[in-house]
Motif scaffolding. Structure first.
Motif, mmCIF file in Angstrom:
data_model
loop_
_atom_site.group_PDB
_atom_site.id
_atom_site.type_symbol
_atom_site.label_atom_id
_atom_site.label_comp_id
_atom_site.label_asym_id
_atom_site.label_seq_id
_atom_site.Cartn_x
_atom_site.Cartn_y
_atom_site.Cartn_z
ATOM 1 N N LEU A 201 0.737 -0.856 0.274
ATOM 2 C CA LEU A 201 -0.050 -0.171 0.154
ATOM 3 C C LEU A 201 0.543 1.348 0.260
ATOM 4 N N GLY A 202 0.665 1.944 -0.641
ATOM 5 C CA GLY A 202 1.166 3.812 -0.452
ATOM 6 C C GLY A 202 1.165 4.283 0.561
ATOM 7 N N LYS A 203 1.987 5.374 0.564
ATOM 8 C CA LYS A 203 2.090 6.490 2.009
ATOM 9 C C LYS A 203 2.601 7.593 1.312
ATOM 10 N N ALA A 204 1.795 8.490 1.577
ATOM 11 C CA ALA A 204 2.349 10.165 1.210
ATOM 12 C C ALA A 204 1.665 11.153 2.086
ATOM 13 N N ASN B 283 -3.864 3.567 -2.452
ATOM 14 C CA ASN B 283 -2.804 2.207 -3.824
ATOM 15 C C ASN B 283 -1.659 1.859 -4.196
ATOM 16 N N ALA B 284 -1.459 0.532 -3.752
ATOM 17 C CA ALA B 284 -0.038 0.596 -4.205
ATOM 18 C C ALA B 284 0.064 1.648 -5.510
ATOM 19 N N ALA B 285 -0.033 0.429 -6.899
ATOM 20 C CA ALA B 285 -0.323 1.216 -8.708
ATOM 21 C C ALA B 285 -0.569 2.853 -8.040
ATOM 22 N N ASN B 286 -1.270 3.120 -7.518
ATOM 23 C CA ASN B 286 -1.583 4.938 -7.884
ATOM 24 C C ASN B 286 -0.919 5.386 -7.117
ATOM 25 N N THR B 287 0.025 5.112 -6.256
ATOM 26 C CA THR B 287 0.315 6.121 -5.110
ATOM 27 C C THR B 287 1.170 7.248 -6.264
ATOM 28 N N ALA B 288 2.031 7.182 -7.242
ATOM 29 C CA ALA B 288 2.673 8.211 -8.311
ATOM 30 C C ALA B 288 1.427 9.340 -8.708
ATOM 31 N N GLU B 289 0.445 8.904 -8.701
ATOM 32 C CA GLU B 289 -0.170 9.541 -9.489
ATOM 33 C C GLU B 289 -0.989 10.149 -8.522
ATOM 34 N N VAL C 31 -0.068 11.437 -5.774
ATOM 35 C CA VAL C 31 1.411 12.323 -5.228
ATOM 36 C C VAL C 31 1.315 13.531 -6.557
ATOM 37 N N ARG C 32 2.005 13.122 -7.968
ATOM 38 C CA ARG C 32 1.567 13.683 -8.656
ATOM 39 C C ARG C 32 0.655 15.448 -8.789
ATOM 40 N N ARG C 33 -0.356 14.477 -9.192
ATOM 41 C CA ARG C 33 -1.834 15.261 -8.743
ATOM 42 C C ARG C 33 -1.829 16.548 -7.479
ATOM 43 N N LEU C 34 -1.523 15.850 -6.257
ATOM 44 C CA LEU C 34 -1.048 16.852 -5.455
ATOM 45 C C LEU C 34 -0.115 17.237 -5.221
#
Length: 375
Positions: free
Chosen positions: A64-67, A126-132, A134-137
């Motif tokens: 799972l993602g973390k930001a 979710n894991a696969a969506n973390t980068a996206e 973070v990018r949007r934020l």
């Protein structure tokens, strides 16, 4: 899910606990760009599922993602982006929310937001969506607000089941905080966060642990868990457990092509907020009524539905299965499906699902399929 080949595995991220899973005879599968345990030798999905419903199981969900969002006005900034209303909760509480596309209203990801303070919010996408996410934020963040991707900085262990408070209590961790809240704790020489959250429909906790201490915390849980018949559980059991609860999986039941209105996740939208991504298009869709909605299906016979299967009324296709499995608790096939809102089909009506060329009868059933015990 399919077993990972050694060549594919080299391209996948691995949990800090990978060697522990290997020692337990785990069967691995690719998930969200990570190589994660699907099930364990000597257990399998049925035993692992049952352990969570009746006792206690532990999942490694470190994929799972973390930001982290920090700085003056961080909470107000997140609240103006994500759908749910952070104003409904206070510091020390968590909230299920959605990141939607501003133009289409589709769900980029579903997220748990942990509110630490007005200037500090921690997100688990979710894991696969973390980068996206973070990018949007980052693209929207005002001066002074910092968005940090901490995807691999933490391990996350989900301790789920009716005996989970006993196990964590025996280890000296806090267990009496309310559902969807979090507290600080210490175990195996490290500080960690104990969250009263989960994805199984049972009372449970998720431990957010610095990655370098993940193995020590896992070992402490496993050692103490012998007295409670703790079972290590993989992603296959996680999937059957969440489907019994009707919890959506992003990429299947929610997606950039499926809005919260269609996915029956409108309860996670702060409709009265002045701003959040996708607000205008979602308000319009809500007012007009969606063309399709996420519904539950329960098999009349022994059929087991799977994602992608077509749903029919007579000769007319009225929907598509988004999640489908065999329910170990109900001993029947269950599914979530996107069903057209016309013709109107009330719960209890029987539809047909095309299972490899054979029509199987399934009854429309409002999720959950079991009685939840999360509180």
């Amino acid at each position: 899910m399919t077993e990972v080949t050694s060549a594919a595995a080299t391209r996948l991220r691995r949990s800090p606990l990978h060697e522990r899973h290997t020692a337990l005879g785990a069967k691995f599968a690719p998930f969200g760009g990570w190589e994660m345990p699907l099930e364990y030798a000597g257990g399998g999905v049925l035993k692992e599922h049952t352990a969570v419903r009746t006792g206690v199981g532990v999942f490694d969900v470190s994929h799972l993602g973390k930001a982290r969002i920090t700085g003056p006005g961080a909470a107000d900034f997140v609240n103006a982006c994500l759908t749910n209303d952070l104003g409904r909760i206070g510091p020390g509480q968590a909230q299920y929310t959605l990141c939607c596309d501003d133009a289409t209203g589709g769900v980029v990801d579903d997220i748990i937001a942990y509110l630490h303070a007005d200037d500090h919010v921690f997100l688990i996408p979710n894991a696969a969506n973390t980068a996206e996410v973070v990018r949007r934020l980052r693209a929207a963040a005002p001066a002074g607000v910092v968005v940090t991707d901490e995807h691999e900085a933490y391990a996350v262990l989900a301790v789920q089941g009716p005996r989970s408070p006993e196990l964590l209590g025996a280890l000296g961790l806090p267990t009496d905080h309310d559902y969807m809240s979090f507290s600080a704790g210490e175990l195996a020489g490290t500080g960690l966060t104990v969250c009263r959250t989960g994805y199984t429909g049972e009372l449970g906790y998720e431990l957010v642990v610095p990655a370098e201490h993940g193995v020590a915390v896992w070992d402490a849980l496993v050692a103490a868990g012998e007295a409670y018949e703790l079972r290590a559980c993989g992603l296959a059991a996680r999937d059957t457990l969440r489907t019994e609860m009707g919890y959506p999986l992003h990429g299947q039941d929610l997606s950039p092509e499926i809005t919260p209105v269609q996915g029956r996740s409108g309860w996670a939208v702060g409709w009265d907020k002045p701003a959040f991504w996708g607000r205008d298009v979602l308000l319009a869709e809500k007012a007009a009524g969606p063309r399709r909605t996420l519904r539950g299906l329960a098999a009349v016979d022994r059929a087991i539905p799977r994602p992608g299967m077509a749903v029919y009324v007579g000769d007319q296709q009225v929907g598509t299965i988004t999640s489908g499995t065999f329910s170990p608790t109900k001993k029947q096939g269950i599914a979530l499906a996107l069903i057209d809102t016309a013709p109107k089909l009330p719960d209890g009506d029987v539809v047909e699902v095309d299972i490899r060329g054979r029509r199987a009868q399934m009854r429309l059933h409002r999720p959950p399929f079991i009685h939840p015990s999360v509180r």
